[in-house]
Design a protein around this motif. Sequence first.
Motif, PDB file in Angstrom:
ATOM      1  N   PRO A 181      27.336  -5.220  -4.205  1.00 51.77           N
ATOM      2  CA  PRO A 181      26.836  -5.979  -2.796  1.00 51.77           C
ATOM      3  C   PRO A 181      26.722  -4.933  -1.883  1.00 51.77           C
ATOM      4  CG  PRO A 181      29.026  -6.489  -3.249  1.00 51.77           C
ATOM      5  CD  PRO A 181      28.720  -6.084  -4.483  1.00 51.77           C
ATOM      6  N   ARG A 182      27.149  -3.580  -2.150  1.00 51.37           N
ATOM      7  CA  ARG A 182      26.931  -2.487  -1.259  1.00 51.37           C
ATOM      8  C   ARG A 182      25.790  -1.681  -1.439  1.00 51.37           C
ATOM      9  NH1 ARG A 182      32.780   0.136  -1.717  1.00 51.37           N
ATOM     10  NH2 ARG A 182      32.133   1.427  -0.200  1.00 51.37           N
ATOM     11  N   ALA A 183      25.088  -1.932  -2.484  1.00 47.12           N
ATOM     12  CA  ALA A 183      23.786  -1.284  -2.876  1.00 47.12           C
ATOM     13  C   ALA A 183      22.796  -1.084  -2.046  1.00 47.12           C
ATOM     14  CB  ALA A 183      23.128  -1.779  -4.201  1.00 47.12           C
ATOM     15  N   ARG A 184      22.077   0.061  -2.134  1.00 44.67           N
ATOM     16  CA  ARG A 184      21.273   0.651  -1.034  1.00 44.67           C
ATOM     17  C   ARG A 184      19.700   0.946  -1.243  1.00 44.67           C
ATOM     18  NH1 ARG A 184      23.886   5.023   3.050  1.00 44.67           N
ATOM     19  NH2 ARG A 184      21.991   4.116   4.163  1.00 44.67           N
ATOM     20  N   PHE A 185      19.749   1.222  -2.633  1.00 44.07           N
ATOM     21  CA  PHE A 185      18.655   1.582  -3.381  1.00 44.07           C
ATOM     22  C   PHE A 185      18.552   1.316  -4.679  1.00 44.07           C
ATOM     23  CE2 PHE A 185      21.418   5.322  -3.296  1.00 44.07           C
ATOM     24  CZ  PHE A 185      20.884   5.818  -4.529  1.00 44.07           C
ATOM     25  N   SER A 186      17.308   1.349  -5.522  1.00 46.48           N
ATOM     26  CA  SER A 186      17.249   0.923  -6.917  1.00 46.48           C
ATOM     27  C   SER A 186      17.038   2.253  -7.574  1.00 46.48           C
ATOM     28  CB  SER A 186      16.267   0.216  -7.011  1.00 46.48           C
ATOM     29  OG  SER A 186      14.813   0.806  -6.874  1.00 46.48           O
ATOM     30  N   LEU A 187      17.226   2.202  -9.076  1.00 42.71           N
ATOM     31  CA  LEU A 187      16.859   3.340  -9.937  1.00 42.71           C
ATOM     32  C   LEU A 187      15.386   3.634  -9.562  1.00 42.71           C
ATOM     33  CD1 LEU A 187      18.775   2.546 -13.190  1.00 42.71           C
ATOM     34  CD2 LEU A 187      18.969   4.548 -11.656  1.00 42.71           C
ATOM     35  N   PHE A 188      14.514   2.898  -9.320  1.00 42.17           N
ATOM     36  CA  PHE A 188      13.097   3.166  -9.130  1.00 42.17           C
ATOM     37  C   PHE A 188      12.983   4.091  -7.643  1.00 42.17           C
ATOM     38  CE2 PHE A 188       9.233   2.101  -7.016  1.00 42.17           C
ATOM     39  CZ  PHE A 188       8.247   2.637  -8.104  1.00 42.17           C
ATOM     40  N   ASP A 189      13.476   3.335  -6.815  1.00 41.36           N
ATOM     41  CA  ASP A 189      13.635   4.048  -5.440  1.00 41.36           C
ATOM     42  C   ASP A 189      14.229   5.646  -5.651  1.00 41.36           C
ATOM     43  OD1 ASP A 189      12.907   1.936  -4.097  1.00 41.36           O
ATOM     44  OD2 ASP A 189      14.895   1.250  -3.846  1.00 41.36           O
ATOM     45  N   PHE A 190      15.267   6.101  -6.602  1.00 43.11           N
ATOM     46  CA  PHE A 190      15.855   7.083  -6.808  1.00 43.11           C
ATOM     47  C   PHE A 190      14.736   7.997  -7.526  1.00 43.11           C
ATOM     48  CE2 PHE A 190      18.239   9.951  -9.866  1.00 43.11           C
ATOM     49  CZ  PHE A 190      18.982  10.694  -8.751  1.00 43.11           C
ATOM     50  N   GLU A 191      14.219   7.444  -8.606  1.00 42.29           N
ATOM     51  CA  GLU A 191      13.059   8.256  -9.278  1.00 42.29           C
ATOM     52  C   GLU A 191      11.951   8.574  -8.106  1.00 42.29           C
ATOM     53  OE1 GLU A 191      11.230   9.237 -12.795  1.00 42.29           O
ATOM     54  OE2 GLU A 191      12.725   7.907 -13.072  1.00 42.29           O
ATOM     55  N   ARG A 192      11.564   7.627  -7.399  1.00 45.78           N
ATOM     56  CA  ARG A 192      10.283   8.068  -6.622  1.00 45.78           C
ATOM     57  C   ARG A 192      10.917   9.121  -5.488  1.00 45.78           C
ATOM     58  NH1 ARG A 192       6.398   4.340  -5.453  1.00 45.78           N
ATOM     59  NH2 ARG A 192       5.678   6.050  -4.076  1.00 45.78           N
ATOM     60  N   THR A 193      11.829   9.268  -5.122  1.00 51.06           N
ATOM     61  CA  THR A 193      12.748  10.050  -4.346  1.00 51.06           C
ATOM     62  C   THR A 193      12.503  11.490  -4.988  1.00 51.06           C
ATOM     63  OG1 THR A 193      13.989   8.513  -2.972  1.00 51.06           O
ATOM     64  CG2 THR A 193      14.640  11.051  -2.933  1.00 51.06           C
ATOM     65  N   LEU A 194      12.937  11.619  -6.180  1.00 48.81           N
ATOM     66  CA  LEU A 194      12.966  12.893  -6.854  1.00 48.81           C
ATOM     67  C   LEU A 194      11.531  13.294  -7.385  1.00 48.81           C
ATOM     68  CD1 LEU A 194      15.804  12.443  -9.545  1.00 48.81           C
ATOM     69  CD2 LEU A 194      15.907  13.223  -7.268  1.00 48.81           C
ATOM     70  N   GLU A 195      10.702  12.324  -7.512  1.00 48.55           N
ATOM     71  CA  GLU A 195       9.336  12.725  -7.678  1.00 48.55           C
ATOM     72  C   GLU A 195       8.637  13.157  -6.591  1.00 48.55           C
ATOM     73  OE1 GLU A 195       5.290  10.354  -9.064  1.00 48.55           O
ATOM     74  OE2 GLU A 195       6.816   9.164  -8.435  1.00 48.55           O
ATOM     75  N   TRP A 196       8.961  12.738  -5.324  1.00 52.24           N
ATOM     76  CA  TRP A 196       8.394  13.371  -4.277  1.00 52.24           C
ATOM     77  C   TRP A 196       8.935  14.825  -3.773  1.00 52.24           C
ATOM     78  CZ3 TRP A 196      11.010  14.627   0.622  1.00 52.24           C
ATOM     79  CH2 TRP A 196      10.242  14.899   1.537  1.00 52.24           C
ATOM     80  N   LEU A 197      10.460  14.929  -3.966  1.00 47.55           N
ATOM     81  CA  LEU A 197      10.976  16.130  -3.872  1.00 47.55           C
ATOM     82  C   LEU A 197      10.352  17.342  -4.879  1.00 47.55           C
ATOM     83  CD1 LEU A 197      14.802  15.145  -3.587  1.00 47.55           C
ATOM     84  CD2 LEU A 197      13.386  16.312  -1.938  1.00 47.55           C
ATOM     85  N   SER A 198       9.905  16.883  -5.998  1.00 42.88           N
ATOM     86  CA  SER A 198       9.500  17.932  -6.987  1.00 42.88           C
ATOM     87  C   SER A 198       8.079  18.300  -6.701  1.00 42.88           C
ATOM     88  CB  SER A 198       9.554  17.307  -8.178  1.00 42.88           C
ATOM     89  OG  SER A 198       8.841  16.190  -8.369  1.00 42.88           O
ATOM     90  N   SER A 199       7.396  17.487  -5.741  1.00 43.11           N
ATOM     91  CA  SER A 199       6.076  17.809  -5.286  1.00 43.11           C
ATOM     92  C   SER A 199       6.335  18.771  -3.895  1.00 43.11           C
ATOM     93  CB  SER A 199       5.252  16.377  -4.970  1.00 43.11           C
ATOM     94  OG  SER A 199       5.589  15.848  -3.834  1.00 43.11           O
ATOM     95  N   GLN A 200       7.245  18.909  -3.520  1.00 46.31           N
ATOM     96  CA  GLN A 200       7.206  19.652  -2.101  1.00 46.31           C
ATOM     97  C   GLN A 200       7.368  21.243  -2.316  1.00 46.31           C
ATOM     98  OE1 GLN A 200       6.749  17.558   0.720  1.00 46.31           O
ATOM     99  NE2 GLN A 200       6.466  16.190  -1.111  1.00 46.31           N
ATOM    100  N   GLN A 201       6.576  22.062  -2.369  1.00 47.21           N
ATOM    101  CA  GLN A 201       6.490  23.185  -2.449  1.00 47.21           C
ATOM    102  C   GLN A 201       7.608  24.130  -1.811  1.00 47.21           C
ATOM    103  OE1 GLN A 201       2.615  25.129  -2.254  1.00 47.21           O
ATOM    104  NE2 GLN A 201       1.797  23.377  -4.012  1.00 47.21           N
TER     105      GLN A 201
END
Length: 296
Positions: free
Chosen positions: A220-240
């Motif tokens: 019940p303390r969860a704040r984000f999903s695995l999908f959210d995590f993946e999207r965050t990593l995807e965004w980070l990997s695109s930042q030069q």
Amino acid sequence: MLAMSEVRNRASITIGLRYDDCSALSSSALESSILEACVRHRIPCTFGVIPEISLPARHGRIPELTSRLPDSKREMLRRAQVEGVIELALHGYTHRNVRDGMRTEFAGVPASTQAELIAKGKDELVSFAGPIHTFIPPWNSYDAHTLDALSSAGFKTLSAEGLEPEQQRGGLKFVPATCRIPGVREAVTAARQLAFGSCASRIIIVPCFHPYEIKESGSPRARFSLFDFERTLEWLSSQQDVVPGTLGAIGTLPDHERARFAGSAPRQRIAVRALKKAAEWITRRRSEGPATRSHS
């Protein structure tokens, strides 16, 4: 994964993911998904591992039993470290709370006991994963005896929250957690603003997360999903201008390159606010130009 030279030279912003509470009780399926996301986006993560977690309640003061990492999880972690997907860090020994009034496994504990737990925990991880150089204290709590024990045991990097220890031990480097996964984009934006007016050659961000923060854990303390995590990593990997590294790798950066962390504060909202204030001050000073003062 990225070579250490890339961490030093490619970007003004370095990010090191920190995952706490990997243990016999944490979900291997969840952690496998985390590892797969890290591989897909070429972003390594430091896994804080508890060698022998307290049972039945991790936060219980007097546990009757402990549980060691199962062979299957040891093999998963060993393989991931060999492949450069993760860095394993010691995250206490049992993660047992030993004091009233505060949550800690180490602070206030006799020096000899701390030294024994840290040495035993390191040996446990080394036995299946190879060299271990990073320590993450449970609840980010430690004292001077902890620093002495870490130095004696050959640790190189300490990752907690808050301010750097006033007295360093044996070259131990401090790489604090600075934000949470949901605040990564905001922290990067604020770090970029801070970088323009900073004398440091690098701004460092360390997002920290736990199994219970991920929705697929069922907590019940969860704040984000695995999908959210993946999207965050995807965004980070695109930042030069953002380069990922493990906490151990960040700890080897020269001191002048480690001079600015993106919010060395206990919680992401404090860290980002501090960054924003600094960035706003820099922007305001630039827009004002040379200060005009009346002289008497």
